[in-house]
Design an enzyme around this catalytic site. Structure first.
Site, short mmCIF file in Angstrom:
data_model
loop_
_atom_site.label_atom_id
_atom_site.label_comp_id
_atom_site.label_asym_id
_atom_site.label_seq_id
_atom_site.Cartn_x
_atom_site.Cartn_y
_atom_site.Cartn_z
N TRP A 100 -41.08 36.88 7.99
CA TRP A 100 -41.71 36.60 9.09
C TRP A 100 -41.35 37.76 9.95
O TRP A 100 -42.37 38.08 10.87
CB TRP A 100 -41.03 35.40 9.75
N ASP A 167 -38.00 35.76 17.67
CA ASP A 167 -38.57 34.67 16.96
C ASP A 167 -37.33 33.78 16.56
O ASP A 167 -36.38 34.16 15.87
CB ASP A 167 -39.25 35.13 15.72
N LYS A 191 -40.16 23.34 13.01
CA LYS A 191 -38.79 23.52 12.15
C LYS A 191 -37.72 22.47 12.69
O LYS A 191 -37.06 21.91 11.88
CB LYS A 191 -38.37 24.89 12.04
#
Ligand SMILES: *Cc1c(COP(=O)(O)O)cnc(C)c1O
Length: 354
Positions: A100, A167, A191
């Protein structure tokens, strides 16, 4: 019967949250209408959005501290470029700790100078980079607090005066943390927060208006903030479900409460990985994630037997990401410790019969 859900995302939510969301789709709070057929400008929905923003900041300990909570669309992936649009004027630094982060770097580079301040790519991202110098002239330093795929997580933040951006998609609301150290952070909901389709952005109001470029309205944090996350039609169902989950976290002791439970679950699985001679952990011990535990069988030939053991035990979503292989147990807030015990039993059973 409900399975033990170790999915990395979209992921497990508390049963009462799912039931509350289902009920609201049929009828919201006895108003004679469904949640998904009322105007987002209605008082009912405005109240929902306000409470979701309020509870987000409250749980994070940021209420009244100059931050704004926004519920936007496009996932965490859109934040990779949106962050740069709004904050990157001269030069930004990124820590590359996984897939990511790598994607975030690629996007930001489209808009300006980006340097990789540190990386753990040399060891297939099995650790969190440490002990590096952060240049003082950065607009911001971006990091990924929890690396969902590789199973690493920041415990200590880099020591720097440069504004921090993160993030937090896979560990927001999972633990008490120094959230006020950040100027801005974001998280896709699916998530540890709610269903997919909405992204929480938390940003200091002093971070608005930082760049000289023209920013498209939909990608402009200040415009989204002035419109109270309703510049266009917000995703009403995910926002409502997130709100139910934020209430659930609040009623379960806040971040202290869920954090302590998450620590217990993580210890249980990591203790077994370290004790059981058939398994080995993927991430370095000091950097292990309390959300995604990655591990492998030392002998691949035992995979077939192990897979049938956990499948028969009603476990779902345990396969590791293709870039790591092996297994990944995602143990988000809503996963009960009983599910972790079932997994540990399967690991011990394999040891017994192997
Ligand atoms: C899943 C994930 C993403 C991608 O989220 P989308 O909402 O699908 O864009 C980004 N970062 C991290 C850390 C993730 O776990």
């Amino acid at each position: 019967m409900k399975k033990h859900n170790f999915s990395a995302g979209p992921a497990i939510l508390p049963q009462e949250v799912i039931e509350g969301a289902a009920k609201a789709v049929l009828e919201l709070d006895d108003i004679g209408l469904s949640l998904i057929e009322i105007s987002h400008r209605s008082n009912e929905f405005k109240t929902i959005m306000e409470e979701a923003c309020y509870l987000s900041l409250k749980l994070l300990g940021l209420e009244g501290k100059g931050y704004k909570a926004l519920f936007l669309q496009g996932g965490a992936s859109l934040q990779f470029i949106m962050t740069a649009y709004n904050l990157l004027e001269n030069k930004a630094g990124y820590i590359n700790s996984g897939t990511w982060s790598t994607k975030a770097i690629k996007e930001a580079k489209m808009l300006g100078e980006v340097i990789e301040v540190a990386s753990s790519k040399d060891a297939n991202f099995n650790y969190i980079p440490k002990g590096f110098e952060v240049p003082k002239d950065l607009d911001y330093l971006h990091l990924t607090t929890n690396n969902t795929i590789f199973g690493t997580q920041y415990k200590i933040l880099p020591d720097t005066e440069v504004p921090l951006v993160a993030d937090m998609s896979s560990d927001i609301f999972s633990r008490p943390f120094n959230y006020s150290k950040f100027d801005m952070f974001y998280a896709g909901a699916q998530k540890n927060m709610g269903p997919s389709g909405v992204t929480l952005v938390v940003i200091k109001e002093s971070s608005f208006n930082k760049v000289s470029r023209v920013i498209p309205s939909m990608l402009n944090y200040e415009i989204q903030s002035n419109a109270e996350s309703m510049f266009n039609t917000p995703p009403v169902f995910p926002v409502y479900t997130v709100l139910l989950n934020l209430r659930w976290i609040t009623n379960n002791g806040g971040l202290d409460g869920v954090g302590a439970k998450n620590q217990k679950k993580a210890s249980l699985i990591y203790d077994e990985i370290d004790r059981n001679p058939l398994f080995e952990g993927f991430a370095r011990s000091v950097d292990r994630s309390n959300m995604n535990a990655t591990f492998n069988l030392k002998n691949d030939k035992q995979a077939e037997v192990f897979d049938s053991l956990w499948n028969n035990a009603n476990i779902s979503g345990l396969k590791g990401h293709r870039s790591v292989g092996g297994y990944r147990a995602s143990i988000y807030n809503a996963l009960p410790i009983e599910s972790v015990k079932v997994l540990v039993d399967c690991m011990q059973e394999l040891e017994r019969i192997a």
